[in-house]
Design a protein around this motif. Structure first.
Motif, PDB file in Angstrom:
ATOM      1  N   ARG A  87      14.067  -4.597  -5.765  1.00  0.00           N
ATOM      2  CA  ARG A  87      14.803  -5.702  -5.532  1.00  0.00           C
ATOM      3  C   ARG A  87      14.616  -6.266  -3.863  1.00  0.00           C
ATOM      4  O   ARG A  87      14.426  -7.339  -3.660  1.00  0.00           O
ATOM      5  N   LYS A  88      14.047  -5.206  -3.126  1.00  0.00           N
ATOM      6  CA  LYS A  88      14.004  -5.582  -1.518  1.00  0.00           C
ATOM      7  C   LYS A  88      12.748  -6.486  -1.504  1.00  0.00           C
ATOM      8  O   LYS A  88      12.516  -7.332  -0.354  1.00  0.00           O
ATOM      9  N   HIS A  89      11.399  -5.931  -1.932  1.00  0.00           N
ATOM     10  CA  HIS A  89      10.182  -6.490  -1.848  1.00  0.00           C
ATOM     11  C   HIS A  89       9.959  -7.418  -2.846  1.00  0.00           C
ATOM     12  O   HIS A  89       8.828  -8.070  -2.899  1.00  0.00           O
ATOM     13  N   ALA A  90      10.835  -7.495  -3.904  1.00  0.00           N
ATOM     14  CA  ALA A  90      10.384  -8.570  -5.105  1.00  0.00           C
ATOM     15  C   ALA A  90       9.144  -8.281  -5.589  1.00  0.00           C
ATOM     16  O   ALA A  90       8.067  -8.905  -5.782  1.00  0.00           O
ATOM     17  N   ILE A  91       8.774  -7.049  -6.027  1.00  0.00           N
ATOM     18  CA  ILE A  91       7.854  -6.528  -6.748  1.00  0.00           C
ATOM     19  C   ILE A  91       8.129  -5.932  -8.109  1.00  0.00           C
ATOM     20  O   ILE A  91       9.268  -5.763  -8.441  1.00  0.00           O
ATOM     21  N   SER A  92       6.985  -5.767  -8.735  1.00  0.00           N
ATOM     22  CA  SER A  92       7.275  -5.162 -10.279  1.00  0.00           C
ATOM     23  C   SER A  92       7.772  -3.750  -9.965  1.00  0.00           C
ATOM     24  O   SER A  92       7.297  -2.805  -9.450  1.00  0.00           O
ATOM     25  N   PRO A  93       8.572  -3.223 -11.081  1.00  0.00           N
ATOM     26  CA  PRO A  93       9.038  -1.806 -11.136  1.00  0.00           C
ATOM     27  C   PRO A  93       7.828  -0.992 -11.058  1.00  0.00           C
ATOM     28  O   PRO A  93       7.864   0.134 -10.491  1.00  0.00           O
ATOM     29  N   GLN A  94       6.790  -1.332 -11.847  1.00  0.00           N
ATOM     30  CA  GLN A  94       5.607  -0.571 -11.951  1.00  0.00           C
ATOM     31  C   GLN A  94       4.883  -0.517 -10.647  1.00  0.00           C
ATOM     32  O   GLN A  94       4.514   0.723 -10.507  1.00  0.00           O
ATOM     33  N   ARG A  95       4.802  -1.346  -9.856  1.00  0.00           N
ATOM     34  CA  ARG A  95       4.422  -1.481  -8.558  1.00  0.00           C
ATOM     35  C   ARG A  95       5.177  -0.638  -7.575  1.00  0.00           C
ATOM     36  O   ARG A  95       4.448   0.487  -6.703  1.00  0.00           O
ATOM     37  N   ALA A  96       6.229  -0.572  -7.692  1.00  0.00           N
ATOM     38  CA  ALA A  96       7.266   0.085  -6.822  1.00  0.00           C
ATOM     39  C   ALA A  96       7.060   1.560  -7.075  1.00  0.00           C
ATOM     40  O   ALA A  96       6.754   2.391  -6.158  1.00  0.00           O
ATOM     41  N   GLN A  97       6.798   1.818  -8.401  1.00  0.00           N
ATOM     42  CA  GLN A  97       6.656   3.311  -8.699  1.00  0.00           C
ATOM     43  C   GLN A  97       5.377   3.883  -8.088  1.00  0.00           C
ATOM     44  O   GLN A  97       5.302   5.010  -7.589  1.00  0.00           O
ATOM     45  N   ASN A  98       4.475   3.029  -8.254  1.00  0.00           N
ATOM     46  CA  ASN A  98       3.205   3.491  -7.842  1.00  0.00           C
ATOM     47  C   ASN A  98       3.265   3.791  -6.234  1.00  0.00           C
ATOM     48  O   ASN A  98       2.310   4.645  -5.718  1.00  0.00           O
ATOM     49  N   ILE A  99       3.915   2.715  -5.499  1.00  0.00           N
ATOM     50  CA  ILE A  99       4.049   2.935  -3.986  1.00  0.00           C
ATOM     51  C   ILE A  99       4.733   4.424  -3.809  1.00  0.00           C
ATOM     52  O   ILE A  99       4.346   5.064  -3.014  1.00  0.00           O
ATOM     53  N   LEU A 100       5.906   4.581  -4.610  1.00  0.00           N
ATOM     54  CA  LEU A 100       6.751   5.598  -4.328  1.00  0.00           C
ATOM     55  C   LEU A 100       6.212   7.058  -4.759  1.00  0.00           C
ATOM     56  O   LEU A 100       6.437   7.807  -3.920  1.00  0.00           O
ATOM     57  N   SER A 137       1.274   4.953   3.635  1.00  0.00           N
ATOM     58  CA  SER A 137       1.863   3.534   3.208  1.00  0.00           C
ATOM     59  C   SER A 137       2.166   2.666   3.887  1.00  0.00           C
ATOM     60  O   SER A 137       3.044   3.112   4.966  1.00  0.00           O
ATOM     61  N   SER A 138       2.045   1.280   3.976  1.00  0.00           N
ATOM     62  CA  SER A 138       2.647   0.356   4.946  1.00  0.00           C
ATOM     63  C   SER A 138       3.644  -0.283   4.269  1.00  0.00           C
ATOM     64  O   SER A 138       4.613  -0.685   5.214  1.00  0.00           O
ATOM     65  N   ALA A 139       3.841  -0.497   3.027  1.00  0.00           N
ATOM     66  CA  ALA A 139       4.950  -0.952   2.428  1.00  0.00           C
ATOM     67  C   ALA A 139       6.199  -0.825   2.445  1.00  0.00           C
ATOM     68  O   ALA A 139       7.185  -1.282   3.083  1.00  0.00           O
ATOM     69  N   SER A 140       6.458   0.890   2.498  1.00  0.00           N
ATOM     70  CA  SER A 140       7.748   1.501   2.359  1.00  0.00           C
ATOM     71  C   SER A 140       7.756   2.226   3.746  1.00  0.00           C
ATOM     72  O   SER A 140       8.905   2.778   3.834  1.00  0.00           O
ATOM     73  N   GLY A 141       6.641   2.441   4.561  1.00  0.00           N
ATOM     74  CA  GLY A 141       6.939   3.448   5.402  1.00  0.00           C
ATOM     75  C   GLY A 141       8.099   3.032   6.407  1.00  0.00           C
ATOM     76  O   GLY A 141       8.737   4.139   6.718  1.00  0.00           O
ATOM     77  N   ALA A 142       8.350   1.781   6.650  1.00  0.00           N
ATOM     78  CA  ALA A 142       9.155   1.711   7.747  1.00  0.00           C
ATOM     79  C   ALA A 142      10.498   1.736   7.336  1.00  0.00           C
ATOM     80  O   ALA A 142      11.424   2.194   8.092  1.00  0.00           O
ATOM     81  N   THR A 143      10.933   1.012   6.355  1.00  0.00           N
ATOM     82  CA  THR A 143      12.237   1.034   5.670  1.00  0.00           C
ATOM     83  C   THR A 143      12.774   2.269   5.062  1.00  0.00           C
ATOM     84  O   THR A 143      11.893   3.082   4.650  1.00  0.00           O
ATOM     85  N   SER A 144      14.113   2.801   5.113  1.00  0.00           N
ATOM     86  CA  SER A 144      14.364   3.888   4.625  1.00  0.00           C
ATOM     87  C   SER A 144      14.746   3.473   3.169  1.00  0.00           C
ATOM     88  O   SER A 144      15.160   2.615   2.689  1.00  0.00           O
ATOM     89  N   LEU A 145      14.896   4.422   2.539  1.00  0.00           N
ATOM     90  CA  LEU A 145      15.060   4.621   1.003  1.00  0.00           C
ATOM     91  C   LEU A 145      16.279   5.275   0.482  1.00  0.00           C
ATOM     92  O   LEU A 145      16.607   6.232   1.420  1.00  0.00           O
ATOM     93  N   PRO A 146      17.023   4.998  -0.472  1.00  0.00           N
ATOM     94  CA  PRO A 146      18.203   5.675  -0.881  1.00  0.00           C
ATOM     95  C   PRO A 146      17.763   7.001  -1.561  1.00  0.00           C
ATOM     96  O   PRO A 146      16.607   6.873  -2.064  1.00  0.00           O
ATOM     97  N   SER A 147      18.241   7.909  -1.424  1.00  0.00           N
ATOM     98  CA  SER A 147      18.063   9.020  -2.136  1.00  0.00           C
ATOM     99  C   SER A 147      19.144  10.078  -1.896  1.00  0.00           C
ATOM    100  O   SER A 147      20.057  10.051  -1.283  1.00  0.00           O
ATOM    101  N   ILE A 148      19.259  10.927  -3.100  1.00  0.00           N
ATOM    102  CA  ILE A 148      20.466  11.851  -3.257  1.00  0.00           C
ATOM    103  C   ILE A 148      19.889  13.135  -2.901  1.00  0.00           C
ATOM    104  O   ILE A 148      18.802  13.660  -3.604  1.00  0.00           O
ATOM    105  N   LYS A 149      20.285  13.800  -1.948  1.00  0.00           N
ATOM    106  CA  LYS A 149      19.976  15.138  -1.765  1.00  0.00           C
ATOM    107  C   LYS A 149      20.718  16.261  -2.232  1.00  0.00           C
ATOM    108  O   LYS A 149      22.158  15.961  -2.330  1.00  0.00           O
ATOM    109  N   ASN A 150      20.380  17.111  -3.071  1.00  0.00           N
ATOM    110  CA  ASN A 150      21.229  18.251  -3.748  1.00  0.00           C
ATOM    111  C   ASN A 150      21.143  19.353  -2.954  1.00  0.00           C
ATOM    112  O   ASN A 150      20.370  20.013  -2.666  1.00  0.00           O
TER     113      ASN A 150
END
Lengths: 384, 383
Positions: free
Chosen positions: A155-168, B160-173
């Motif tokens: 949602r945030k970066h307007a990318i495909s879910p597949q790509r989002a998964q690879n990044i994460l 990673s540059s794309a997500s490094g800066a932003t925080s992500l939602p996560s559920i901690k158990n």
């Protein structure tokens, strides 16, 4: 060694087994009953584990999260709790295994891209399957987290879910379960129970048959006869080995057809190894019988020694390879560990002589050692 | 007058109880066995191998030889894993898994680090786990998966540059384990072993004592004396209950509690009162067995057929929910099934009397029923 005299003892022994009704019944009945009872009593199948949820958020996301647990085939949902205080009663009473507490603001924080915490309160009184249950809970939780994150990035970066998964998730672990793909615990336990039950019943039958003669006094006939020590021991051994071998085959069939454990290896190899193991176990009974004087003592000594050796130090409960020090040494000093290796290699791993010849050789050495030792220990003339 | 009759009854009873104690102490095999099960056996059982994954033998095939692959393999470490061997070919690893020499094989393909840097595809690696022991196998794979995840997370936050800066939602158990916070297996093993050994003693001792008298014919002597069958039977049971309660106290306060630090959360008095009640119930089973056997060899075998199912079908080791339906009926007759709830309730969960009424009443009912049937059979055989 006179074959006629050995045969005479074998026939006498065989008649005794057939004529004592309770003894006959127990000789064949006991291993079967124990197989069923241990088969169910020792397996830790994770299904229908009762749990409850205390949801303080009551939003779409918290409901979705709860549903992941409700839909799992491992868990059995017992209901929503009004407050976390109810968890206390349920856990103390042993009614549920765990309670999930979802805090207020669960959805809000997640949608805002923040971390939130859920609590899993677990009943730790019976620790046996708890780590596995914890593993399943953790797996569901981490799947939920990763889906949320992918959605968020998409949602945030307007990318495909597949790509989002690879990044994460830059790495992907492909886990392959070998030999027991469905993780059926009974498949692990049932084959090992062949090892355990024979180690319990074969020495006991053997020991009882000699000690009974001592107790009744008929052993004095043997002391006074021309039969040699080796002939007598062999004559005693043969019928008891036959009974226990038949039992072993019955147990094997039960493991395969009743408990459904797959048998992938070489049947001929397994049947030969089974025979050597049964002889080994019977010789252990022979050793016990030389040492004790009454039937009750024979039963007690067998149970005490076998439960420790064949249950804890055989690799049935915990793998021998991760034992250390004395435990490691103990496990290697008795036959059960070796036969347990053969059992798990032939049943689940499809092995045969090539895979397990070393273990078979060790069993054979044990048999020869035990027999020679029994021969040296058995005296026709008492010490006094 | 009535009072005197009661006094005589009690005196007779006391004499019989003393006789039972003497006979127990003089039977060396059984006396040693009873001492063993409440002392040494507790050490062996409570110190048993942990069900936690410990030093699982790990094989590694590293086809990449990069910084990333080395860092990943470094994370598979003790106490869970132990690097046993480095493979030149994955096939050699498979061979060792077949032989049972290792629990898992981590196979890192060439180009692993390169794939990590590329966003198009995830860097894939294989973990082969021996699940022929399903519990250990599952733990090994579950912990591997967690290591993989945390490695991936750390990699993302570092590179990673794309997500490094932003925080992500996560559920901690946040896991909280009640009643045994550190998941110490010794607590479970220790308490289960006490329960199992109480069962062994309570079924075994009265049965042996009764059959011994049958075998030697001394029972006939007792029956022609001015004693009632109930006195004779109950004296045996009473003596053995005393022995069992003493044994339980020894193993709880001399071994399980001080050596393995198993806590006693609830009331000690309540625990021992209910242990005595349980001992009574279980000994009914033993007496019943004794009426079926003629000599001590037979009673030994029959007891195996009763003691082991009573223990294994009680939920002492597994959850009763996963037992097949056809066993449910038999499970009702295992007195231990009720005592497991009571003992774990009092010792670990700190339960009080008012929450334990259901199992207590069920156990009491079963005890009275068993004792009545045993006494009836006993009377029919001898009177």
């Amino acid at each position: 060694m006179n074959a006629a005299r050995v045969t005479a003892v074998v026939l006498k022994e065989w008649r005794e087994i057939l004529r004592d009704r309770i003894y006959f019944l127990l000789a064949f009945f006991l291993p079967i009953v124990l197989m069923v009872v241990f088969g169910y009593g020792m397996t830790q199948e994770i299904d229908d584990i009762p749990f409850a949820v205390s949801d303080y958020d009551r939003t779409a996301l918290s409901r979705e999260y709860t549903h992941r647990f409700i839909e799992s085939r491992y868990f059995d949902f017992k209901g929503h709790l009004r407050s976390v205080n109810q968890a206390d009663t349920l856990l103390t009473g042993g009614d549920v295994q765990f309670v999930i507490v979802i805090p207020e603001g669960f959805q809000e924080r997640l949608l805002g891209g923040q971390q939130t915490e859920v609590q899993t309160l677990m009943d730790g009184a019976l620790t046996m399957p708890l780590r596995t249950i914890d593993g399943y809970v953790e797996a569901i939780n981490s799947a939920a987290t990763s889906e949320l994150q992918i959605e968020y990035l998409t949602r945030k970066h307007a990318i495909s879910p597949q790509r989002a998964q690879n990044i994460l998730q830059p790495i992907k672990l492909e886990i392959r379960y070998l030999y027991n793909q469905e993780l059926r615990d009974i498949w692990s336990v049932a084959p090992s129970l062949i090892m355990f039950n024979l180690m319990l019943s074969a020495p006991m039958l053997m020991a009882l048959s000699v000690v009974r003669e001592k107790e009744i006094g008929t052993i004095f006939n043997i002391y006074a006869s021309t039969i040699s020590r080796a002939e007598y021991l062999l004559g005693k051994l043969i019928p008891n080995v036959i009974v226990s071998y038949i039992n072993g085959i019955i147990l094997m069939l039960m493991a395969i057809y009743y408990f459904g454990a797959p048998f992938k290896g070489s049947t001929i190899f397994f049947l030969s190894a089974l025979l050597v193991y049964v002889i080994c176990a019977s010789c252990m009974g022979l050793l016990i019988s030389l040492w004790v004087k009454t039937q009750m003592a024979a039963i007690i000594v067998t149970i005490v020694s076998i439960f420790v050796i064949a249950m804890q130090f055989s690799g049935m409960m915990a793998p021998v390879s991760s034992m250390t020090g004395v435990n490691y040494f103990l496990a290697h000093s008795f036959p059960p560990k070796y036969f347990n290796d053969i059992v798990s290699a032939t049943f689940l791993k499809g092995g045969g002589l090539m895979a397990s010849w070393q273990e078979l050789l060790v069993l054979f050495v044990f048999f020869v050692g035990f027999y020679i030792f029994a021969y040296l220990m058995f005296h026709k003339r008492g010490k006094t | 007058m009535r009072f005197i009759a009661q006094r005589i009854w009690l005196e007779q009873f006391a004499v019989l109880v003393v006789k039972e104690f003497r006979q127990l102490v003089r039977d060396r095999a059984i006396f040693l066995y009873i001492i063993y099960i409440f002392t040494l056996d507790m050490f062996i059982a409570a110190g048993g191998p942990s069900m936690e994954l410990r030093n699982a033998n790990l094989l590694i095939h590293d086809g990449d030889y990069s910084v990333a692959s080395r860092e990943l393999t470094y994370r598979f470490r003790s106490p869970y894993f132990r690097l046993t061997d480095v493979m030149m070919h994955p096939e050699d690893g498979m061979h060792l898994l077949d032989r049972g020499k290792a629990t898992l094989l981590l196979d890192i393909p060439p180009g692993f680090e390169k794939d990590l840097h590329a966003d198009e595809r995830p860097a894939t690696l294989q973990v082969l786990v021996d699940t022929s022991k399903s519990q250990i196998g599952y733990l090994a794979s579950s912990y591997s998966a967690r290591i993989g995840e945390s490695f991936g997370r750390d990699w993302v936050s570092q590179n990673s540059s794309a997500s490094g800066a932003t925080s992500l939602p996560s559920i901690k158990n946040q896991r909280r384990i009640w009643f045994n916070p550190t998941l110490n297996d010794s607590w479970f093993y220790g308490i289960s072993e006490i329960l199992a050994m109480i069962t062994v003693a309570c079924i075994f001792l009265p049965a042996v004592a009764a059959v011994r008298e049958k075998e030697r014919g001394t029972l006939e002597q007792l029956l022609v004396s001015p004693l009632t069958p109930f006195q004779i039977m109950f004296a045996k049971v009473f003596a053995m209950i005393v022995v069992t309660v003493i044994g339980t106290a020894v193993s709880l306060f001399a071994i399980i509690h001080p050596v393995f630090s198993v806590p006693v959360q609830g009331s000690v008095t309540l625990f021992f009162v209910l242990t005595a009640l349980y001992a009574f119930t279980a000994s009914g089973l033993g007496l019943l067995a004794a009426t079926f056997a003629r000599n001590s060899g037979q009673v030994g075998m029959i007891l195996l057929l009763i003691v082991i199912p009573t223990i294994m079908l009680s939920g002492i080791w597994t959850r009763l929910e996963s037992m097949p339906v056809w066993l449910d009926f038999l499970i009702l007759f295992s007195p231990l099934r009720y005592f497991v709830e009571i003992a774990y309730g009092i010792l670990l969960r700190g339960a009080e009397l008012n929450s334990l009424w259901t199992p207590i009443l069920a156990m009491l009912t079963l005890g009275v029923a068993l004792f009545t049937v045993a006494l009836m059979r006993f009377r029919r055989q001898f009177a």
